[in-house]
Design an enzyme around this catalytic site. Structure first.
Site, PDB file in Angstrom:
ATOM      1  N   ARG A  45     -13.191  -3.636  -9.108  1.00 18.85           N
ATOM      2  CA  ARG A  45     -14.478  -3.540  -8.413  1.00 18.85           C
ATOM      3  C   ARG A  45     -14.353  -3.649  -6.901  1.00 18.85           C
ATOM      4  NH1 ARG A  45     -14.949  -5.661 -12.562  1.00 18.85           N
ATOM      5  NH2 ARG A  45     -14.004  -7.528 -11.692  1.00 18.85           N
ATOM      6  N   THR A  46     -13.624  -4.642  -6.448  1.00 15.32           N
ATOM      7  CA  THR A  46     -13.616  -4.896  -5.003  1.00 15.32           C
ATOM      8  C   THR A  46     -13.016  -3.722  -4.243  1.00 15.32           C
ATOM      9  OG1 THR A  46     -13.396  -7.249  -5.483  1.00 15.32           O
ATOM     10  CG2 THR A  46     -12.926  -6.557  -3.234  1.00 15.32           C
ATOM     11  N   LYS A  88       9.831  -4.871  -0.963  1.00 15.18           N
ATOM     12  CA  LYS A  88      11.147  -4.926  -0.297  1.00 15.18           C
ATOM     13  C   LYS A  88      11.280  -6.196   0.534  1.00 15.18           C
ATOM     14  CE  LYS A  88      10.934   0.081   0.271  1.00 15.18           C
ATOM     15  NZ  LYS A  88      10.622   1.089   1.271  1.00 15.18           N
ATOM     16  N   HIS A 120     -13.262 -15.505  -1.076  1.00 10.79           N
ATOM     17  CA  HIS A 120     -13.614 -14.129  -1.414  1.00 10.79           C
ATOM     18  C   HIS A 120     -14.955 -13.861  -0.738  1.00 10.79           C
ATOM     19  CE1 HIS A 120     -13.828 -10.397  -3.310  1.00 10.79           C
ATOM     20  NE2 HIS A 120     -13.811 -10.724  -4.583  1.00 10.79           N
TER      21      HIS A 120
END
Lengths: 139, 305
Positions: B51-52, B80, B129
């Protein structure tokens, strides 16, 4: 017990008894070439007992370390045998590269070259939290 | 240059501005179709998200911009061993704004310290968030017309739920808000969240273990998932899990104007039979997330219609 007065240097006073050795290590004073005196358990009217550190060299030190370890500390700068400056050190608002975050999910555990920063969130309870992940500083 | 790392980086006034802009974007999308033309959003997702990431990409595309990026660490130079700082230093030369999700807490802040373009935290582990919280606030605003005086029930895992902590922090700034914290004892709100945002500010709250007893008093019910991995005993998990499943039967005790929110994904904590109830707002909430992200991108890029 007598310790000679210094002509040019620093006197770190009002360290809580037992805190002197921690400050000695955190400031890296063992690496200095000049004379350094750590005097422990000195009788004090205000504190009962206290520690004092005398450094026989006019140098800059990390005041944040001092404030974190012993927040009522004073730093006296001596020049030509006279005190030219007296600083009262409180709890620092930020600690940089003094503590390491123990949260295994914190970005500081993997990112190279990052500075470890803690910010003071509660002065009364002396609580610091990691700037990056908000984890509480280790006691 | 501004970044968004924590929702508390935004003042109450700035959140109101974003909500007003998002409301206008939703009402008049045609006015905003070109405002980010030739601008690029880099979506740096070091862990998967549905969703985000899609919401950010849809937001930028609807503003006339374009997107580039990666959706998991294995398809980036992180595999890496490249540092977050180096990654954003490079990406800043290709994009005008960055949305970053990272499993490690604080990674977007590290990125913001190094970046030459605005950085949006799209989720950092169990920490912050902020665009989910903006989505939650926008949804509450759209449903209730404001925040003051609301009784907000937060139900489920209040201990580990980052969206719950951020929503409490953000809503505790409004007058007369009251929280009802509904959770098993094992998953109560952490002390530091309660002390910092509730006790210190004098916000009214109560802690209860029964959803049934609390639901009738709520304006907003914010559901979260009780996660199996949080429990030491399977038996204990099974005992507690069913207490916090929202069903049509439980909703009978709720007010007619209740709004049920959920950050999604849902597993079983809201019965699918609830989806058709007009009080179920969680899919609309996900849709609104795109508009508030459009407003945020515009604010951080300093563009207007």
């Amino acid at each position: 017990m007598n310790v000679d007065a210094i002509r040019n240097g620093l006197v770190i006073d009002h360290i809580h008894a037992g805190g002197g050795m921690q400050i000695y290590r955190m400031l890296g004073l063992d690496a200095l070439d000049c004379s350094v005196a750590l005097i422990r358990n000195v009788p004090s009217r205000k504190m009962g007992r206290k520690d004092i550190i005398k450094i026989d060299a006019d140098m800059e030190i990390d005041l944040d370390v001092l404030g974190y370890v012993s927040p009522n500390i004073t730093v006296n700068r001596i020049r030509n045998g006279e005190r030219v400056e007296k600083k009262h050190i409180g709890l620092p608002a930020r600690l940089t590269d003094i503590l390491i975050c123990r949260n295994p999910r914190c970005i500081t555990t993997t990112e190279q070259g990052i500075r470890h920063i803690f910010r003071l969130v509660d002065a009364e309870k002396r609580i610091y939290r990691c700037l990056y992940c908000d984890a509480k500083a280790p006691d | 240059m501004r970044h968004l790392i924590d929702v508390m980086d935004l003042s109450v006034g700035e959140i109101e501005e974003l909500i007003a802009l998002a409301t206008d974007i939703q009402a008049h999308p045609e006015d905003y179709r070109e405002v980010c033309r030739y601008r690029k959003l880099a979506t740096l997702f070091f862990e998967p998200s549905t969703r985000t990431r899609l919401s950010f990409e849809a937001a930028m595309l609807d503003l006339g911009g374009s997107t580039l990026g990666f959706s998991e660490a294995s398809s980036s130079s992180a595999s890496k061993g490249e540092s977050v700082s180096d990654t954003v230093a490079v990406v800043g030369g290709y994009a005008d704004i960055i949305a970053m999700r990272h499993p490690q807490e604080g990674a977007p802040l590290v990125a913001a310290m190094r970046s030459s373009v605005p950085v949006i935290n799209a989720g950092d582990g169990g920490h912050n968030h902020p665009t989910q919280t903006l989505t939650d606030l926008f949804t509450v605003y759209r449903k209730k017309g404001g925040f003051s005086g609301l009784t907000v029930g937060l139900c489920g895992d209040l201990k580990f739920g980052r969206t719950v902590h951020s929503l409490i922090a953000a809503m505790s700034r409004y007058a007369g808000v009251r929280f009802v914290l509904i959770s098993p004892v094992e998953l109560r709100l952490p002390d530091y969240v309660r002390e910092q945002y509730l006790d210190a500010t004098g916000v009214a709250y109560s802690e209860v273990t029964s959803l049934d007893a609390a639901i009738g008093s709520l304006d907003i019910l914010y559901m979260t998932r009780v996660q199996r991995e949080r429990f030491f005993s399977e038996e204990e998990y099974l005992r507690l899990r069913d207490c916090y499943i929202l069903t049509p039967e439980k909703l009978r005790e709720a007010r007619a104007d209740l709004s049920v929110l959920h950050p999604l994904p849902r597993v079983n904590e809201i019965a699918t039979a609830v989806d058709d109830d007009p009080r179920a707002c969680y899919f609309e909430q996900a849709r609104l997330g795109k508009f508030i992200r459009m407003a945020l991108i515009m604010k951080l890029l300093g563009v207007s219609k």
